[in-house]
Design a protein around this motif. Sequence first.
Motif, mmCIF file in Angstrom:
data_model
loop_
_atom_site.group_PDB
_atom_site.id
_atom_site.type_symbol
_atom_site.label_atom_id
_atom_site.label_comp_id
_atom_site.label_asym_id
_atom_site.label_seq_id
_atom_site.Cartn_x
_atom_site.Cartn_y
_atom_site.Cartn_z
ATOM 1 N N THR A 1 70.896 113.908 127.088
ATOM 2 C CA THR A 1 70.245 115.308 126.772
ATOM 3 C C THR A 1 70.876 115.706 125.308
ATOM 4 O O THR A 1 70.018 116.486 124.704
ATOM 5 C CB THR A 1 71.077 116.391 127.972
ATOM 6 O OG1 THR A 1 70.616 116.022 129.246
ATOM 7 C CG2 THR A 1 70.774 117.555 127.551
ATOM 8 N N LYS B 1 68.070 116.906 122.672
ATOM 9 C CA LYS B 1 68.150 118.229 121.914
ATOM 10 C C LYS B 1 68.161 117.995 120.444
ATOM 11 O O LYS B 1 67.645 119.041 119.751
ATOM 12 C CB LYS B 1 69.323 119.188 122.802
ATOM 13 C CG LYS B 1 68.825 119.672 123.907
ATOM 14 C CD LYS B 1 70.070 120.271 124.791
ATOM 15 C CE LYS B 1 69.917 120.773 126.239
ATOM 16 N NZ LYS B 1 70.887 121.596 126.529
ATOM 17 N N ASP C 1 65.373 119.654 117.934
ATOM 18 C CA ASP C 1 65.740 120.847 117.088
ATOM 19 C C ASP C 1 65.399 120.185 115.530
ATOM 20 O O ASP C 1 65.104 121.013 114.639
ATOM 21 C CB ASP C 1 67.129 121.233 117.299
ATOM 22 C CG ASP C 1 67.118 121.930 118.811
ATOM 23 O OD1 ASP C 1 66.156 122.484 119.131
ATOM 24 O OD2 ASP C 1 68.240 122.143 119.014
ATOM 25 N N PHE D 1 62.356 118.734 126.454
ATOM 26 C CA PHE D 1 63.166 119.356 125.736
ATOM 27 C C PHE D 1 62.278 120.205 124.547
ATOM 28 O O PHE D 1 61.720 119.524 123.749
ATOM 29 C CB PHE D 1 64.175 118.606 125.084
ATOM 30 C CG PHE D 1 65.211 117.761 126.039
ATOM 31 C CD1 PHE D 1 66.371 118.360 126.290
ATOM 32 C CD2 PHE D 1 64.694 116.584 126.287
ATOM 33 C CE1 PHE D 1 67.019 117.738 127.222
ATOM 34 C CE2 PHE D 1 65.547 115.731 127.430
ATOM 35 C CZ PHE D 1 66.780 116.264 127.903
ATOM 36 N N LYS E 1 64.304 124.644 119.839
ATOM 37 C CA LYS E 1 65.148 125.618 119.920
ATOM 38 C C LYS E 1 64.542 126.534 118.904
ATOM 39 O O LYS E 1 64.433 126.103 117.857
ATOM 40 C CB LYS E 1 66.635 125.413 119.688
ATOM 41 C CG LYS E 1 67.432 126.697 120.041
ATOM 42 C CD LYS E 1 69.009 126.287 119.574
ATOM 43 C CE LYS E 1 69.445 125.256 118.892
ATOM 44 N NZ LYS E 1 70.804 125.090 118.732
#
Length: 118
Positions: free
Chosen positions: A58, A62, A66, A114, A117
């Motif tokens: 994970t 991520k 990002d 995912f 962000k």
Amino acid sequence: MKEINKIIKKELTNDFDYFKIVYKSLVKKYKETAKQISEILKKDFKCLHIIGGGAKSTFLCKMIADNLGIDVIAGPFEATAYENLLVQKISLNEIKTLNEGFDLITKTTEITEFKVKK
């Protein structure tokens, strides 16, 4: 570990810092490779699909989302086994197309998304 400390000219104090360096290196390589592929194909990508063992992390997924600024789809984790099974099913005419096989795999395995962000 001592060699890594020499390269980065800093002493790291915990295992997580070493993993972070390795993951940052992987993310950098993903970014470079994605840029090269985009330039060659003259196409921008909105999503990256990661398969195999790396897709289980994970934290890594991520970081990739990002840093590349695109969504990441992670899974299936056992990609090689599924590939072998898919080829066998096609050769036995139990599955007619690759897309049919991919649909079957995505319906029966864990796939995680995912989002970038913001």
